[in-house]
Write an enzyme that holds these catalytic residues in place. Sequence first.
Site, PDB file in Angstrom:
ATOM      1  N   ASP A  38       8.434 -19.319 -28.677  1.00 44.53           N
ATOM      2  CA  ASP A  38       7.188 -19.332 -27.893  1.00 44.53           C
ATOM      3  C   ASP A  38       7.285 -18.517 -26.605  1.00 44.53           C
ATOM      4  OD1 ASP A  38       8.903 -20.865 -26.455  1.00 44.53           O
ATOM      5  OD2 ASP A  38       7.752 -22.739 -26.618  1.00 44.53           O
ATOM      6  N   ARG A  95       2.650  -8.955  -0.180  1.00 47.19           N
ATOM      7  CA  ARG A  95       1.547  -8.180   0.419  1.00 47.19           C
ATOM      8  C   ARG A  95       0.275  -8.998   0.586  1.00 47.19           C
ATOM      9  NH1 ARG A  95       1.822  -2.858  -3.219  1.00 47.19           N
ATOM     10  NH2 ARG A  95       2.743  -4.342  -4.662  1.00 47.19           N
ATOM     11  N   ASP A 165       2.676   6.595   6.912  1.00 46.09           N
ATOM     12  CA  ASP A 165       1.610   5.895   7.633  1.00 46.09           C
ATOM     13  C   ASP A 165       2.203   5.210   8.866  1.00 46.09           C
ATOM     14  OD1 ASP A 165       2.780   3.479   6.747  1.00 46.09           O
ATOM     15  OD2 ASP A 165       1.490   3.409   4.974  1.00 46.09           O
ATOM     16  N   LYS A 188      -2.686   7.127   7.658  1.00 41.32           N
ATOM     17  CA  LYS A 188      -3.227   6.968   6.302  1.00 41.32           C
ATOM     18  C   LYS A 188      -4.335   5.928   6.283  1.00 41.32           C
ATOM     19  CE  LYS A 188      -1.274   4.002   3.264  1.00 41.32           C
ATOM     20  NZ  LYS A 188      -0.162   3.412   2.509  1.00 41.32           N
ATOM     21  N   ARG A 190      -6.268   3.632   3.345  1.00 43.75           N
ATOM     22  CA  ARG A 190      -6.323   3.347   1.907  1.00 43.75           C
ATOM     23  C   ARG A 190      -7.763   3.095   1.500  1.00 43.75           C
ATOM     24  NH1 ARG A 190      -3.246   2.526  -2.219  1.00 43.75           N
ATOM     25  NH2 ARG A 190      -1.276   2.551  -1.085  1.00 43.75           N
ATOM     26  N   ASP A 214       9.546   4.978   3.118  1.00 41.69           N
ATOM     27  CA  ASP A 214       8.587   3.868   3.139  1.00 41.69           C
ATOM     28  C   ASP A 214       9.297   2.611   2.646  1.00 41.69           C
ATOM     29  OD1 ASP A 214       6.189   2.598   3.575  1.00 41.69           O
ATOM     30  OD2 ASP A 214       5.015   3.932   2.291  1.00 41.69           O
TER      31      ASP A 214
HETATM   32  C1  R5P Z   1       1.801   0.052   2.547  1.00 43.86           C
HETATM   33  O1  R5P Z   1       1.629  -0.449   3.644  1.00 43.86           O
HETATM   34  C2  R5P Z   1       3.170   0.237   1.993  1.00 43.86           C
HETATM   35  O2  R5P Z   1       4.110   0.422   2.987  1.00 43.86           O
HETATM   36  C3  R5P Z   1       3.211   1.420   1.053  1.00 43.86           C
HETATM   37  O3  R5P Z   1       2.889   2.587   1.793  1.00 43.86           O
HETATM   38  C4  R5P Z   1       2.229   1.276  -0.045  1.00 43.86           C
HETATM   39  O4  R5P Z   1       2.218  -0.030  -0.573  1.00 43.86           O
HETATM   40  C5  R5P Z   1       2.555   2.255  -1.144  1.00 43.86           C
HETATM   41  O5  R5P Z   1       1.647   2.095  -2.179  1.00 43.86           O
HETATM   42  P1  R5P Z   1       1.363   3.263  -3.190  1.00 43.86           P
HETATM   43  O6  R5P Z   1       2.678   3.784  -3.683  1.00 43.86           O
HETATM   44  O7  R5P Z   1       0.548   2.606  -4.252  1.00 43.86           O
HETATM   45  O8  R5P Z   1       0.584   4.321  -2.457  1.00 43.86           O
END
Ligand code: R5P
Length: 289
Positions: A38, A95, A165, A188, A190, A214
Amino acid sequence: MKVVAGSASLALGKELARVTKSPLVDVLFEKHPGGFPDGEQYIRLLGSVEGEHVALVQSTYPDPKIVELFLLQDALAEAGARKVSLVIPYFGYGRQDKKFESGEPVSARALARRLQVHANAVYTVNVHNPEVLGFFDVPSKDVSGMPALARYLGGKGVDLVLAPDDNAQRFARDVGDSLRVDWDFLEKRRIDSFTVEVTPKAIDAKGRTVAIVDDLISTGTTIATAAKMLRDQGAKRVVAACVHGLFAGNALARLQVCDEVVATDTLLSPATKVSVAPELATALAGGRV
Ligand code: R5P
């Protein structure tokens, strides 16, 4: 100390055991070949942990690894471990650190409250927002994976480190300072999961090898957008470096605009090239937590 690693973090657990000169306790992940019909999970500790301090290592990504972690924690308690230091190399759900819209959960808190059961201390690595550590009632510490990235980038001729960013500025500064090279950052915005807008900025990139750093790469959109900008401005080489390589969907294809992609072993991927085990070992030896 003994080390127990879940299946999301076997390589890092093994490396942590090596660096800390601690025995790695073997774990069986299937009762029968092929697992339960399962799809339910199973684990069994194959070594003794009675009376021991155990570093339990498991990232909470993808979701089934969270259930596996619960099983490992229960098995350690059953087997009489004296103290458990829970190491969460990649803290999935970090997040969603607040309620962005009504009706939503604070997912990071939901996980933290449950994960701390059977844990005496918790260690994370570059958790998205360090404030989520406040959701744990047990002592906790966030460990930076940036020294590991700097260690790797040290041999790569990097002469500029760039944050894609504002939030990543501190990472670019740390890595740039370690490498004793310049660092800079972009702005940046989003738009949605797959679209970001990077404000055009003149970067002194001409003829230089630039590392974009990052905390994590998910879709790769952020880094790919920054890398294109650097290419347009004459960068000789662009290296993308992150602690957590999620590489969702076709992120690695999107990142082909970079000459190289590097990630640590908080998550395993084709880009995993450096370990955060030395940083975790130092934190675990620190004693305060
Ligand atoms: C955002 O604050 C994180 O530090 C990354 O820059 C972000 O999560 C990256 O996401 P992706 O690769 O989808 O652009």
